[in-house]
Design a protein around this motif. Structure first.
Motif, short mmCIF file in Angstrom:
data_model
loop_
_atom_site.label_atom_id
_atom_site.label_comp_id
_atom_site.label_asym_id
_atom_site.label_seq_id
_atom_site.Cartn_x
_atom_site.Cartn_y
_atom_site.Cartn_z
N SER A 1 -4.97 10.76 1.81
CA SER A 1 -5.92 9.72 2.19
C SER A 1 -5.19 8.47 2.67
O SER A 1 -5.54 7.88 3.70
CB SER A 1 -6.82 9.37 1.00
OG SER A 1 -7.67 8.29 1.32
N TYR A 2 -4.15 8.08 1.93
CA TYR A 2 -3.36 6.93 2.34
C TYR A 2 -2.73 7.18 3.71
O TYR A 2 -2.78 6.31 4.60
CB TYR A 2 -2.25 6.63 1.33
CG TYR A 2 -1.13 5.84 1.95
CD1 TYR A 2 -1.25 4.47 2.16
CD2 TYR A 2 0.04 6.48 2.41
CE1 TYR A 2 -0.25 3.76 2.80
CE2 TYR A 2 1.04 5.78 3.04
CZ TYR A 2 0.90 4.42 3.24
OH TYR A 2 1.88 3.73 3.89
N ALA B 1 1.81 6.48 -7.00
CA ALA B 1 0.70 7.29 -7.50
C ALA B 1 0.91 8.77 -7.26
O ALA B 1 0.36 9.61 -7.99
CB ALA B 1 -0.60 6.84 -6.85
N SER B 2 1.71 9.12 -6.26
CA SER B 2 1.94 10.53 -5.93
C SER B 2 2.99 11.18 -6.82
O SER B 2 2.98 12.40 -7.01
CB SER B 2 2.36 10.67 -4.47
OG SER B 2 1.36 10.18 -3.60
N GLN C 1 2.12 13.68 -9.58
CA GLN C 1 1.39 14.86 -9.14
C GLN C 1 2.29 15.91 -8.49
O GLN C 1 1.82 16.96 -8.08
CB GLN C 1 0.31 14.45 -8.13
CG GLN C 1 -0.67 13.41 -8.66
CD GLN C 1 -1.69 13.02 -7.62
OE1 GLN C 1 -2.29 13.87 -6.97
NE2 GLN C 1 -1.89 11.73 -7.43
N MET D 1 -4.57 11.76 -2.95
CA MET D 1 -4.48 10.32 -2.75
C MET D 1 -3.49 9.98 -1.65
O MET D 1 -3.72 9.08 -0.83
CB MET D 1 -4.07 9.64 -4.06
CG MET D 1 -4.07 8.11 -4.00
SD MET D 1 -2.62 7.47 -3.19
CE MET D 1 -2.19 6.18 -4.28
N TRP D 2 -2.36 10.70 -1.60
CA TRP D 2 -1.36 10.46 -0.56
C TRP D 2 -1.91 10.81 0.81
O TRP D 2 -1.71 10.07 1.78
CB TRP D 2 -0.09 11.26 -0.83
CG TRP D 2 0.87 11.18 0.32
CD1 TRP D 2 1.06 12.12 1.29
CD2 TRP D 2 1.72 10.08 0.66
NE1 TRP D 2 1.99 11.69 2.21
CE2 TRP D 2 2.41 10.43 1.85
CE3 TRP D 2 1.96 8.84 0.07
CZ2 TRP D 2 3.33 9.59 2.46
CZ3 TRP D 2 2.89 7.99 0.67
CH2 TRP D 2 3.55 8.36 1.85
N GLU E 1 0.82 -1.21 0.00
CA GLU E 1 0.00 0.00 0.00
C GLU E 1 0.86 1.26 0.00
O GLU E 1 0.56 2.24 -0.70
CB GLU E 1 -0.94 -0.01 1.21
CG GLU E 1 -2.11 -0.95 1.11
CD GLU E 1 -1.75 -2.39 1.41
OE1 GLU E 1 -0.59 -2.63 1.85
OE2 GLU E 1 -2.59 -3.28 1.20
N GLU F 1 2.44 1.64 -3.50
CA GLU F 1 1.44 2.12 -4.47
C GLU F 1 1.11 3.59 -4.24
O GLU F 1 0.95 4.36 -5.20
CB GLU F 1 0.17 1.27 -4.36
CG GLU F 1 0.35 -0.16 -4.84
CD GLU F 1 -0.83 -1.05 -4.49
OE1 GLU F 1 -1.82 -0.51 -3.93
OE2 GLU F 1 -0.76 -2.26 -4.75
N ALA F 2 1.04 4.02 -2.99
CA ALA F 2 0.73 5.41 -2.69
C ALA F 2 1.84 6.34 -3.15
O ALA F 2 1.59 7.42 -3.70
CB ALA F 2 0.47 5.58 -1.20
#
Length: 328
Positions: free
Chosen positions: A186-187, A166-167, A170, A183-184, A159, A162-163
């Motif tokens: 939230s993670y 995904a960051s 951005q 997203m970060w 997790e 992946e975070a």
């Protein structure tokens, strides 16, 4: 591939996510005064420290950020910060505890003759911490003005990988962390809550976090992106995630695998398609994952059953990392 024998194996340890570290038996011969100090499990982290200093002189420099995965009590990070002037960041859900180190350092500072005796390598009385007292004395002084390492209280798992991945797209120009991607954030909120709710078995938690805890999501992401090397000493379930995170960040890694946890990682397969169940199968699996990684054995003192193989990459190996892992 290194040839493995019974001397590289240790008894299974309990789960990293349950919060315990390796527990293994020792086969040592006591000295005349009954001292087995040189064979203590506590000394192994100093062997790993020496490996890092020796192999990464261009990366392990003053101020360099080193991500210490599953650092537990934080011994490695505390030493790297206070003896070597580095910037280690512990990444572990447990609260770091440094009181035992502070007590030992205080004793050694007050007893220079005993410190000199324990500083002699090759003897059963050898204590690596004693050999670092000249450095630590300059940093903390006789009253012990030492610092606490920075600490990310989260699990290092898929997790997190992946975070971070995904960051990356951005981020601002040049990879600047100006704001925390949604997203970060939230993670981060979920990950820190999970870590705080954990009830480690066999690990007596400190009552409060140290002053080094990083709680802000922007600061946490910045710490990860400033990492120069990812290290893991017996990181248990976080072992493969250490490597995956380093690949994403495009930085070297140095990992000393420990227990296998075959029931938790059922997708891991040997070359013959069988489940990875043993230590040597885990080493082989990880080496196939990163075939250009190097392998060495750490020289633990008089140890018959410690898992001492370190799987690592160097700065020049980063060019061979998968292209999808770029962070520009």
């Amino acid at each position: 591939m290194l040839e493995l024998d019974e001397g590289t194996l240790c008894r299974p340890c309990r789960s990293y996510k349950e919060g315990t570290k390796e527990e293994e038996s020792q086969s040592v011969t006591a000295t005349s005064d009954g001292s087995n100090r040189a064979s203590s499990r506590k000394n192994r982290v100093y062997v790993f420290r020496s490996f890092l200093i020796e192999h990464y002189p261009g990366l392990v420099t003053v101020g360099s950020t080193i991500l210490d995965v599953a650092g537990g009590k934080g011994d490695l990070s505390w030493i790297l910060l206070n003896a070597d002037g580095l910037n280690p960041v512990i990444c572990d859900p447990r609260i770091a505890k440094h009181n035992h180190l502070l007590r030992s350092v205080s004793f050694l500072l007050k007893h220079p003759k005993e410190t000199a005796l324990r500083s002699l390598p090759g003897r059963d009385t050898y204590q690596p911490l004693a050999a670092l007292i000249p450095k630590l004395g300059k940093v903390g002084g006789s009253e012990g003005g030492f610092k606490n390492p920075n600490h990310l209280r989260i699990y290092v798992d898929s997790e997190l990988v992946e975070a971070v991945a995904a960051s990356l797209p951005q981020l601002g120009k040049g990879g600047d962390v100006l704001t925390s991607p949604a997203m970060w954030t939230s993670y981060w909120e979920k990950a820190t809550s999970l870590a705080e709710a954990a009830k480690p078995l066999g690990y007596r938690e400190a009552e409060h976090d140290t002053s080094g805890r990083i709680s802000d999501p922007v600061s946490a992401l910045r710490a990860l992106l400033e990492t120069k090397i990812v290290v893991g000493f017996h990181p248990d379930q976080a072992t493969e995630a250490c490597i995956d995170l380093a690949l994403i960040l495009r930085v070297p890694f140095a990992v000393v695998p420990c227990c296998v946890f075959p029931s938790e990682f059922i997708s891991r397969r040997t070359e013959d398609g069988e489940r990875v169940r043993t230590y040597d199968e885990l080493i082989s699996y990880l080496h196939r994952k990163v075939p250009f990684a190097r392998l060495e054995m750490l020289n633990f003192h008089r140890t018959v059953n410690a898992r001492s193989i370190v799987l690592f990459t160097m700065a020049e190996d980063v060019a061979m990392y998968p292209c999808a892992a770029h962070r520009d």
